[in-house]
Motif scaffolding. Structure first.
Motif, PDB file in Angstrom:
ATOM      1  N   SER A 137       0.826  -1.206   0.000  1.00 27.50           N
ATOM      2  CA  SER A 137       0.000   0.000   0.000  1.00 27.50           C
ATOM      3  C   SER A 137       0.864   1.261   0.000  1.00 27.50           C
ATOM      4  O   SER A 137       0.595   2.209  -0.745  1.00 27.50           O
ATOM      5  CB  SER A 137      -0.918  -0.007   1.234  1.00 27.50           C
ATOM      6  N   VAL A 138       1.905   1.268   0.811  1.00 27.35           N
ATOM      7  CA  VAL A 138       2.805   2.420   0.866  1.00 27.35           C
ATOM      8  C   VAL A 138       3.466   2.649  -0.494  1.00 27.35           C
ATOM      9  O   VAL A 138       3.508   3.773  -1.002  1.00 27.35           O
ATOM     10  CB  VAL A 138       3.884   2.216   1.949  1.00 27.35           C
ATOM     11  N   LEU A 139       3.962   1.583  -1.095  1.00 27.96           N
ATOM     12  CA  LEU A 139       4.667   1.702  -2.372  1.00 27.96           C
ATOM     13  C   LEU A 139       3.745   2.166  -3.493  1.00 27.96           C
ATOM     14  O   LEU A 139       4.191   2.819  -4.444  1.00 27.96           O
ATOM     15  CB  LEU A 139       5.310   0.368  -2.740  1.00 27.96           C
ATOM     16  N   ASN A 140       2.458   1.842  -3.377  1.00 31.68           N
ATOM     17  CA  ASN A 140       1.493   2.285  -4.385  1.00 31.68           C
ATOM     18  C   ASN A 140       1.090   3.742  -4.201  1.00 31.68           C
ATOM     19  O   ASN A 140       0.636   4.392  -5.141  1.00 31.68           O
ATOM     20  CB  ASN A 140       0.239   1.409  -4.333  1.00 31.68           C
ATOM     21  N   GLN A 141       1.264   4.255  -2.979  1.00 37.92           N
ATOM     22  CA  GLN A 141       0.795   5.606  -2.672  1.00 37.92           C
ATOM     23  C   GLN A 141       1.868   6.674  -2.818  1.00 37.92           C
ATOM     24  O   GLN A 141       1.575   7.817  -3.181  1.00 37.92           O
ATOM     25  CB  GLN A 141       0.241   5.655  -1.240  1.00 37.92           C
ATOM     26  N   THR A 142       3.115   6.313  -2.504  1.00 34.12           N
ATOM     27  CA  THR A 142       4.144   7.342  -2.439  1.00 34.12           C
ATOM     28  C   THR A 142       5.517   6.740  -2.675  1.00 34.12           C
ATOM     29  O   THR A 142       5.668   5.519  -2.703  1.00 34.12           O
ATOM     30  CB  THR A 142       4.124   8.034  -1.048  1.00 34.12           C
ATOM     31  N   ARG A 143       6.503   7.604  -2.836  1.00 28.99           N
ATOM     32  CA  ARG A 143       7.882   7.143  -2.895  1.00 28.99           C
ATOM     33  C   ARG A 143       8.348   6.834  -1.468  1.00 28.99           C
ATOM     34  O   ARG A 143       8.153   7.624  -0.547  1.00 28.99           O
ATOM     35  CB  ARG A 143       8.778   8.241  -3.488  1.00 28.99           C
ATOM     36  N   LEU A 144       8.972   5.696  -1.283  1.00 32.66           N
ATOM     37  CA  LEU A 144       9.460   5.303   0.038  1.00 32.66           C
ATOM     38  C   LEU A 144      10.981   5.217   0.001  1.00 32.66           C
ATOM     39  O   LEU A 144      11.545   4.507  -0.824  1.00 32.66           O
ATOM     40  CB  LEU A 144       8.872   3.954   0.459  1.00 32.66           C
ATOM     41  N   ASP A 145      11.640   5.944   0.912  1.00 32.26           N
ATOM     42  CA  ASP A 145      13.098   5.945   0.972  1.00 32.26           C
ATOM     43  C   ASP A 145      13.639   5.168   2.168  1.00 32.26           C
ATOM     44  O   ASP A 145      14.689   4.539   2.080  1.00 32.26           O
ATOM     45  CB  ASP A 145      13.619   7.387   1.031  1.00 32.26           C
ATOM     46  N   VAL A 146      12.935   5.240   3.292  1.00 35.99           N
ATOM     47  CA  VAL A 146      13.354   4.554   4.519  1.00 35.99           C
ATOM     48  C   VAL A 146      12.116   4.078   5.256  1.00 35.99           C
ATOM     49  O   VAL A 146      11.110   4.794   5.317  1.00 35.99           O
ATOM     50  CB  VAL A 146      14.181   5.483   5.443  1.00 35.99           C
ATOM     51  N   LEU A 147      12.196   2.863   5.828  1.00 34.26           N
ATOM     52  CA  LEU A 147      11.105   2.341   6.647  1.00 34.26           C
ATOM     53  C   LEU A 147      11.616   2.083   8.058  1.00 34.26           C
ATOM     54  O   LEU A 147      12.608   1.376   8.254  1.00 34.26           O
ATOM     55  CB  LEU A 147      10.553   1.039   6.061  1.00 34.26           C
ATOM     56  N   ILE A 148      10.949   2.679   9.039  1.00 30.50           N
ATOM     57  CA  ILE A 148      11.219   2.398  10.450  1.00 30.50           C
ATOM     58  C   ILE A 148      10.168   1.404  10.922  1.00 30.50           C
ATOM     59  O   ILE A 148       8.969   1.639  10.787  1.00 30.50           O
ATOM     60  CB  ILE A 148      11.145   3.667  11.311  1.00 30.50           C
ATOM     61  N   SER A 149      10.625   0.285  11.494  1.00 32.01           N
ATOM     62  CA  SER A 149       9.697  -0.760  11.935  1.00 32.01           C
ATOM     63  C   SER A 149       9.926  -1.066  13.404  1.00 32.01           C
ATOM     64  O   SER A 149      11.017  -1.486  13.796  1.00 32.01           O
ATOM     65  CB  SER A 149       9.900  -2.032  11.098  1.00 32.01           C
ATOM     66  N   SER A 150       8.910  -0.832  14.217  1.00 33.73           N
ATOM     67  CA  SER A 150       8.974  -1.181  15.636  1.00 33.73           C
ATOM     68  C   SER A 150       8.165  -2.444  15.892  1.00 33.73           C
ATOM     69  O   SER A 150       7.505  -2.581  16.924  1.00 33.73           O
ATOM     70  CB  SER A 150       8.459  -0.025  16.493  1.00 33.73           C
ATOM     71  N   THR A 151       8.188  -3.362  14.944  1.00 32.88           N
ATOM     72  CA  THR A 151       7.453  -4.611  15.045  1.00 32.88           C
ATOM     73  C   THR A 151       8.425  -5.761  15.299  1.00 32.88           C
ATOM     74  O   THR A 151       9.638  -5.582  15.301  1.00 32.88           O
ATOM     75  CB  THR A 151       6.662  -4.888  13.767  1.00 32.88           C
TER      76      THR A 151
END
Length: 308
Positions: A137-151
């Motif tokens: 969903s993120v990749l379809n909506q916008t350009r993504l450069d960095v992902l922070i994951s607290s999972t």
């Protein structure tokens, strides 16, 4: 050969992750951003935050009153504070304000000509599949450069391969599976928390050298976090630091050729029936000490079943 004494008391050692609502996890993740952003050409870095706020694996009957909504349990609602801290951390990074994180005032960070934009916050719902769906969903909506994951490791293991394929850095604050250290499989994965491999080695030393045990067990949740932890315990306690084969991992380790015996008992997350079975098998093993590797309510559930 003289055998060491076997302990006579039955003890359960409980291990659990520190609650992710502690804001330092998120702030430490953003402190790592300066290094991650060096490979990004854009002046503005689009950053997304993935966080477990709800959990689809927890049934309505097991969820606290009033916390079950839209088909899932909002067990981690307090962790939404991390998203608020993320916005503040982005503001501090962009302003090079080092009052909270001293790293933001370092000369190389101050000289950095990049600023961070917040692409959004996504609830991974305690599921690797949901985390992967969120990523698409993120990749379809916008350009993504960095992902922070607290999972946890389950979600990190699901999203790290496609992020690596796309050369997008991901910084994890709670994923501890030793498997994630494989740079060939997860080339852009970073974390601000140690792998469970070192913890397992310390536990084995404690069991063997301090407690002088002959045997121990691991009762663990059967997901990437628990599987990795159980494998690390076998690696250091039984196989002398060598990674066990899949056949060795799931076979009984009670052989005369080994000086230390470890048996592992996995269970499905949030499954009372599976937890009951794992604890029953542990009881039948006649081993007197166990390490519980679980998350959330599975920890007290295992203890309660053991005491029953």
């Amino acid at each position: 050969m003289t055998r060491r004494k076997r302990t006579t008391s039955t003890t359960l050692h409980l291990t659990a992750l520190t609650p992710l609502s502690r804001l330092c996890f998120c702030l430490f993740s953003f402190a790592s951003l300066a290094a991650a952003s060096a490979a990004v050409l854009q002046q503005h870095i689009n950053l997304a935050l993935f966080q477990d706020i709800s959990d689809i694996s927890i049934s309505e009957g097991s969820c606290e009153t009033g916390q079950f909504k839209a088909g899932r349990c909002f067990y981690f609602i307090d962790r939404a504070a991390v998203a608020v801290a993320a916005l503040r951390a982005i503001e501090d990074f962009n302003n090079r304000d080092n009052r909270i994180i001293s790293r933001f005032g370092d000369p190389d960070v101050v000289a950095c000509q990049k600023n961070v934009s917040f692409a959004g916050f996504w609830d991974t719902k305690g599921s690797g599949i949901e985390a992967l769906r969120n990523l698409l969903s993120v990749l379809n909506q916008t350009r993504l450069d960095v992902l922070i994951s607290s999972t946890g490791s389950d979600r990190a293991t699901a999203i790290a391969p496609p992020l690596g394929l796309l050369s997008i850095p991901t910084i994890a604050a709670a994923a501890t599976s030793p498997a994630l250290s494989n740079v060939d499989r997860f080339p852009t994965f970073m974390r601000t928390i140690p792998s469970d491999d070192g913890v397992a080695k310390a536990i084995c030393n404690f069991w063997g050298n301090n407690l002088e045990l002959l045997d121990a067990a691991v009762i663990y949740v059967a997901d990437p976090f628990g599987d990795g932890y159980a494998q690390a315990v076998l690696k250091h306690c039984v196989f002398g630091g060598t990674v066990p084969t899949p056949q060795q991992l799931y076979a009984s380790t009670d052989t005369s050729a080994q000086s230390f015996r470890v048996e592992i008992f996995g269970f499905e997350q949030s499954s009372a029936v599976s937890i009951e079975s794992a604890v029953a098998r542990f009881g039948a093993s006649k081993i007197n000490i166990a390490l519980v590797v679980a998350l959330g309510r599975d920890n007290p559930a295992v203890l309660q079943e053991a005491y029953n």
